[in-house]
Design an enzyme around this catalytic site. Structure first.
Site, PDB file in Angstrom:
ATOM      1  N   CYS A  57      25.228 -33.612   6.125  1.00 45.19           N
ATOM      2  CA  CYS A  57      25.809 -34.181   4.908  1.00 45.19           C
ATOM      3  C   CYS A  57      26.624 -33.161   4.091  1.00 45.19           C
ATOM      4  O   CYS A  57      27.714 -32.810   4.496  1.00 45.19           O
ATOM      5  CB  CYS A  57      24.708 -34.837   4.083  1.00 45.19           C
ATOM      6  SG  CYS A  57      25.356 -36.011   2.880  1.00 45.19           S
ATOM      7  N   ARG A 105      28.547 -44.804  -3.724  1.00 48.18           N
ATOM      8  CA  ARG A 105      27.937 -43.983  -2.685  1.00 48.18           C
ATOM      9  C   ARG A 105      27.615 -44.832  -1.458  1.00 48.18           C
ATOM     10  O   ARG A 105      27.358 -46.031  -1.573  1.00 48.18           O
ATOM     11  CB  ARG A 105      26.658 -43.321  -3.216  1.00 48.18           C
ATOM     12  CG  ARG A 105      26.885 -42.440  -4.425  1.00 48.18           C
ATOM     13  CD  ARG A 105      25.628 -41.679  -4.801  1.00 48.18           C
ATOM     14  NE  ARG A 105      25.250 -40.687  -3.813  1.00 48.18           N
ATOM     15  CZ  ARG A 105      25.827 -39.484  -3.680  1.00 48.18           C
ATOM     16  NH1 ARG A 105      26.809 -39.134  -4.496  1.00 48.18           N
ATOM     17  NH2 ARG A 105      25.425 -38.643  -2.761  1.00 48.18           N
ATOM     18  N   HIS A 125      20.316 -37.721   7.257  1.00 51.42           N
ATOM     19  CA  HIS A 125      19.131 -37.013   6.760  1.00 51.42           C
ATOM     20  C   HIS A 125      17.928 -37.735   7.338  1.00 51.42           C
ATOM     21  O   HIS A 125      18.042 -38.650   8.134  1.00 51.42           O
ATOM     22  CB  HIS A 125      19.049 -37.135   5.234  1.00 51.42           C
ATOM     23  CG  HIS A 125      20.111 -36.452   4.480  1.00 51.42           C
ATOM     24  ND1 HIS A 125      20.059 -35.120   4.142  1.00 51.42           N
ATOM     25  CD2 HIS A 125      21.254 -36.925   3.929  1.00 51.42           C
ATOM     26  CE1 HIS A 125      21.121 -34.808   3.415  1.00 51.42           C
ATOM     27  NE2 HIS A 125      21.871 -35.875   3.274  1.00 51.42           N
TER      28      HIS A 125
END
Ligand code: GLN
Length: 247
Positions: A93, A126, A189
């Site tokens: 990320c 997001r 993640h």
């Protein structure tokens, strides 16, 4: 046999259990009798890349990325040489975004390493949620969790995988992450490796090959890990024809 993992700046870049990737690498090596040394570096440390076999960079907030990018600028040529020498890099990320030319946010430009010909720009809202991606070099999908404001464009590079569910690099072109030489960048993640032992082993194998160890990794009992992976795949992308990617 011994491999050394360099964990760059964990005090700043370590979101959503990214450190679990280091534990996973370390354990999967040790279970096979491969010595695994881990060195954690802070911004002021000097890093001898020639001694490293796997470089790991986790995710972080925009503010933390800004702090890290200044230091990365100073060691840019050393990291490029390491990558040129087929050094293994795993970047998640925020760390992945820093491999490219830049990450542009509202009033700031976070400069990257330019190791890959990619750039990232902040978008509206997001991209958050579970991701399932299919690679062309692993026998089962890679799963994880994404949460990023940046949209990454990798040009002619090869993505790590195609998005079967989720947003991936930019929510538009169906690609997730990047695979360039022995560099893996990804938005996933979770942490990534405990959920994807097959990808973890790919990374260990590449690091061993680079040091001239021609060994097949002994299989491990991955029943639980693979069941967790399969559950996520069945829940979000039950079949490749049932693609719900946002592309
Ligand atoms: N700050 C970056 C973004 O929002 C990276 C976030 C992260 O590492 N999860 O896009």
């Amino acid at each position: 046999m011994k491999l050394k993992i360099g964990h760059l700046y964990p005090e700043l870049l370590n979101l959503y259990g990214d450190r679990g990737n280091i534990l996973s690498l370390q354990k999967r090596m040790q279970w096979r009798g491969i010595e695994a040394e881990v060195a954690e570096y802070t911004l002021s440390d000097k890093i001898d890349f020639s001694a490293l076999d796997i470089v790991f960079v986790g995710g972080g907030s925009d503010r933390e990325q800004l702090l890290v990018c200044k230091r990365l600028g100073e060691i840019k040529s050393e990291i490029s040489d390491y990558v040129g020498d087929n050094g293994v890099v795993v970047a998640i990320c925020g760390g992945y975004q820093l491999l490219g030319h830049y990450y542009k946010i509202k009033d700031e430009l976070i400069e990257g390493l330019s190791i890959i010909d990619a750039f990232t720009e902040g978008g509206n809202g997001r991209l958050i949620g579970n991701v399932v991606a299919q690679t062309d070099f692993l026998d089962r999908p890679v799963v994880g969790f994404e949460n990023h404001g940046g949209r990454t464009h990798i040009g002619d590079h090869k993505p790590l995988g195609s998005v079967l569910f989720g947003s991936g690099n930019n929510g538009a072109d169906g690609g997730e992450g990047i695979l360039h030489k022995n560099v893996i960048g990804t938005y996933l993640h979770g942490p990534l490796f405990p959920k994807n032992p097959h990808l973890c082993d790919y990374v260990i194998q590449k690091a061993l090959e680079r040091r001239g160890f021609d060994t097949d990794l002994a299989p491990l009992d991955d029943k639980i890990e693979l069941a967790a992976n399969a559950y996520i795949v069945s829940r979000f992308a039950p079949s490749p024809n049932n693609c719900e990617c946002s592309a």
